[in-house]
Design a protein around this motif. Structure first.
Motif, short mmCIF file in Angstrom:
data_model
loop_
_atom_site.label_atom_id
_atom_site.label_comp_id
_atom_site.label_asym_id
_atom_site.label_seq_id
_atom_site.Cartn_x
_atom_site.Cartn_y
_atom_site.Cartn_z
N HIS A 182 -12.68 -31.83 -10.95
CA HIS A 182 -12.34 -30.65 -10.16
C HIS A 182 -11.71 -31.01 -8.83
O HIS A 182 -11.71 -30.20 -7.89
CB HIS A 182 -13.58 -29.78 -9.90
CG HIS A 182 -13.65 -28.57 -10.76
ND1 HIS A 182 -14.78 -28.19 -11.44
CD2 HIS A 182 -12.73 -27.62 -11.07
CE1 HIS A 182 -14.55 -27.09 -12.12
NE2 HIS A 182 -13.32 -26.72 -11.92
N GLU A 183 -11.15 -32.20 -8.70
CA GLU A 183 -10.52 -32.63 -7.46
C GLU A 183 -9.03 -32.30 -7.48
O GLU A 183 -8.40 -32.31 -8.54
CB GLU A 183 -10.72 -34.14 -7.26
CG GLU A 183 -12.17 -34.55 -7.12
CD GLU A 183 -12.35 -36.07 -7.08
OE1 GLU A 183 -11.32 -36.77 -7.01
OE2 GLU A 183 -13.49 -36.53 -7.15
N PRO A 184 -8.45 -32.01 -6.31
CA PRO A 184 -6.99 -31.75 -6.25
C PRO A 184 -6.21 -32.99 -6.69
O PRO A 184 -6.64 -34.12 -6.49
CB PRO A 184 -6.75 -31.43 -4.77
CG PRO A 184 -8.08 -31.07 -4.22
CD PRO A 184 -9.09 -31.86 -4.99
N THR A 185 -5.04 -32.76 -7.28
CA THR A 185 -4.18 -33.86 -7.72
C THR A 185 -2.76 -33.63 -7.23
O THR A 185 -2.35 -32.48 -7.01
CB THR A 185 -4.18 -33.98 -9.25
OG1 THR A 185 -3.71 -32.74 -9.82
CG2 THR A 185 -5.57 -34.28 -9.79
N GLU A 186 -2.00 -34.71 -7.09
CA GLU A 186 -0.61 -34.59 -6.62
C GLU A 186 0.30 -34.01 -7.69
O GLU A 186 1.32 -33.39 -7.37
CB GLU A 186 -0.10 -35.96 -6.17
CG GLU A 186 -0.79 -36.49 -4.93
CD GLU A 186 -0.18 -37.79 -4.44
OE1 GLU A 186 0.80 -38.27 -5.08
OE2 GLU A 186 -0.65 -38.34 -3.43
N HIS A 187 -0.03 -34.22 -8.94
CA HIS A 187 0.71 -33.60 -10.04
C HIS A 187 -0.28 -33.25 -11.14
O HIS A 187 -1.41 -33.72 -11.15
CB HIS A 187 1.82 -34.52 -10.57
CG HIS A 187 1.30 -35.76 -11.25
ND1 HIS A 187 1.16 -36.97 -10.60
CD2 HIS A 187 0.89 -35.98 -12.53
CE1 HIS A 187 0.69 -37.87 -11.44
NE2 HIS A 187 0.52 -37.30 -12.62
#
Length: 345
Positions: free
Chosen positions: A16-21
């Protein structure tokens, strides 16, 4: 060790962590649509490719290098751990798994042995160790879920309606529970061994559990799945649960201690969220769209991405596996599109 920096985008999304893509991988991303795979397959039987760790590693690694995906999935079959416990299974071309000694009674269940992964399937563990030295993306291990494995073991092979399996479940509850216990323990041992060898996530394929209604799932299946995912939770490795035609079971799946729920193409991401599913979602492009004109494929993929990225924790995938008629070039172009996707564009 791979010279490339490690790409942990897939693992971040699982948590559930933000990702760059948006991370992407494809179920059955190693297979007959690849000329290189077909050349290797011409030399070995399906199980022989598993038995030779270097070959298994090569087949697993090939689509990562070829497509640029964010995760590898171990090349094996859900039948792999069944042979050592006494299931006489063979993969027949054009048919699938065929069982020579199907389970019909409690005594048949009791004759099945216990899996010792290190001695029974050491080639799987060795392939994982090789891959961890070669890959710059996470490696996904996997296993079949008890219901799906039971459907083959009881039916004797693939089925459309699972009448024998469900009749066994209804009419022989003691034998059914014994089979679920045995297959559940086997799945836990097998996946923990894969994790111990280096798998960084695991997916449990419950391909045919959609044949059950939600009440029967709660009664006959949910307890063993809760046990499996609870045991795997102890490892700290992300877990994924996937089935076909199982949209009516999503509320049940959301109650399990699993990290990621995979969707087939029948249930939209929007629908899953409206049902209250809080897990990370994975999916869910219809694989047939790989044969569509690019404009249509791009539009369908964008619609899925728009829904999936409304909150952190989304992984792009197909709603089932890549099939032989797909083209490598199409999957390469799709992967590039997913990686370049931005919601505001």
């Amino acid at each position: 060790m791979s010279a490339k920096p490690f790409n942990d985008t897939f693992l971040k999304a699982c948590r559930h962590e933000p990702t760059e893509h948006v991370p992407v991988w494809y179920m059955r991303q190693a297979g007959r649509y690849q000329p290189e795979y077909r050349a290797i397959r011409a030399k070995y039987s399906f199980f022989e490719m598993n038995y030779i760790p270097e070959v298994c590693a090569e087949v697993t690694r090939l689509p990562v290098e070829q497509l640029g995906v964010d995760a590898a999935i171990l090349f094996a079959d859900i039948m792999t751990p069944l042979k050592p416990i006494g299931v006489d299974v063979n993969i027949e071309s054009g048919v699938g798994p065929v069982i020579a000694n199907p389970v019909k009674t409690l005594s048949d269940v009791q004759r099945l042995g216990e899996l010792d992964p290190e001695s029974h399937v050491p080639y799987i563990m060795e392939a994982i160790k090789i891959l961890r030295q070669q890959l710059s993306v996470p490696l996904i291990g996997f296993a079949g879920a008890p219901f799906t494995l039971a459907s083959y073991i009881i039916e004797g092979g693939p089925s459309k309606h699972y009448h024998k399996t469900k009749a066994f479940m209804y009419t022989q509850p003691e034998a059914w529970q014994a089979l679920m216990d045995k297959l559940g323990e086997m799945t836990i041992r097998y996946l923990k061994a894969q994790i111990g060898a280096g798998a960084q996530a695991v997916q449990v394929f419950d391909s045919w559990v959609g044949a059950l209604n939600d009440e029967d799932y709660r009664t006959y299946i949910a307890p063993v799945m809760h046990r499996i995912f609870s045991a795997l939770k102890e490892t700290g490795v992300p877990t994924i649960y996937f089935g076909v035609g199982a949209g009516h079971l999503l509320k049940e799946w959301d109650r399990l201690p699993v990290d990621v729920v995979g969707l087939d193409w029948r249930t939209s991401i929007r629908t899953a969220r409206e049902l209250g599913v809080t897990k990370v979602l994975q999916g869910n492009l219809d694989p047939t769209l790989l044969l569509a004109p690019w404009d249509m494929l791009e539009a369908k993929a964008k619609a899925i991405l728009d829904e999936g990225t409304k909150q952190p924790g989304y992984i792009f995938n197909l709603g089932h596996g890549v099939f032989p008629d797909a083209k490598v070039e199409t999957l390469q172009k799709l992967t590039r599109f997913i990686h370049s996707y931005r919601r505001d564009s």
